[in-house]
Design a protein around this motif. Structure first.
Motif: not given
Length: 274
Positions: A71-95
């Motif tokens: 599983x990969x993740x999408x990071x939106x630009x600052x103009x669209x999201x105030x989420x942190x600059x880092x995104x973490x891949x902990x493992x595989x989604x089960x649900x």
């Protein structure tokens, strides 16, 4: 950490970034590639951390663990999201609310080939690709495909020095995930982490060996000079004085050289004789 322009990726174990060795850069299929080696320890969970320091465009991570798409993740630009600059891949989604963490694990050798055996050529490597994407739909209900990593069985003839691979741990809860749909515009950069046990990296010359610590040799009793002063013989009535014999080092000369007079101006002499 491996960094290309404003993009960085690193691997963490127990909240600490793993050290990276022999970091190299190259270009493959018009994208930058950064490769390095990291130490792995069987039984330890790890996380893949991605950071875009600018966040001017939509980016998406494409993950390969031992050659298996994850599983990969999408990071939106600052103009669209105030989420942190880092995104973490902990493992595989089960649900939508659970996942299975990545875990460094020992490989199992087998004498008989099987369709479930891992390909040794892909084992021991984590690949993180970063792409510039166009977001076509965001915050949709979770619809990711649940996938697992096959058992770490490899044929003994195909081992080629591979010791560790990755398995998934027990399912654990997390916050609700949604799905973002994207279209790839272009590939930006790819990060390759080759992992082996620390001792294997040292044996292969990838990690410097520890320098042996020097041990100081204890002094030989015969090399000690005893300068103890003479004492009264207090345990008898003879009134005599007892002198302790001095132990003289073999390396110390017992004779004293007679120094010559030193001449100064106007006939002045400094006598250094004993």
């Amino acid at each position: 950490m491996p960094t290309v322009d404003n993009f960085s990726v690193w691997i963490e174990v127990e909240g600490k970034q793993l050290p990276e060795y022999q970091v190299q850069s190259s270009v493959n299929e018009d994208q930058s590639v950064r490769t390095c080696w990291i130490p792995s320890e069987a039984g330890k969970e790890f996380r893949i951390v991605y950071r875009d320091s600018l966040r001017e465009i939509d980016t998406c991570t494409r993950i390969l663990v031992d050659g298996v798409p994850c599983s990969g993740l999408v990071q939106r630009p600052i103009a669209f999201s105030t989420a942190p600059d880092t995104i973490v891949h902990d493992g595989q989604s089960a649900s939508a609310t659970t996942y299975k963490p990545y875990v460094f694990s020992n490989c199992q050798l087998t004498e008989h080939a099987s369709t479930t055996d891992r390909a040794a050529a892909s084992l021991g490597e984590i690949v993180v690709g970063v792409e510039h994407v166009l977001v076509t739909a965001d915050n949709q209900p979770w619809a990711s495909k649940v996938s697992d990593l096959p058992p770490l069985r490899i044929h003994e003839r195909a081992k080629k020095g591979i010791v560790h691979g990755t398995q998934l741990g027990k399912e654990v809860p997390r916050s609700v995930r949604t799905t973002t749909y994207t279209t790839t515009i272009r590939k930006l950069v790819s990060f390759h982490f080759k992992y082996r046990p620390l001792e294997v990296l040292k044996a292969d010359g990838i990690v410097p060996r520890d320098k042996p610590t020097s041990v100081k040799r204890p002094a030989d009793p015969e090399d000690i000079i005893d300068l103890t002063l003479e004492d009264d013989c207090s345990h008898c009535q003879c009134g005599a004085r007892k002198r302790k014999k001095a132990k003289v080092s073999k390396s110390v000369k017992t004779d004293v050289k007679r120094e010559r007079p030193v001449m100064f101006g106007d006939g002045e002499v400094l006598d250094l004789t004993i």
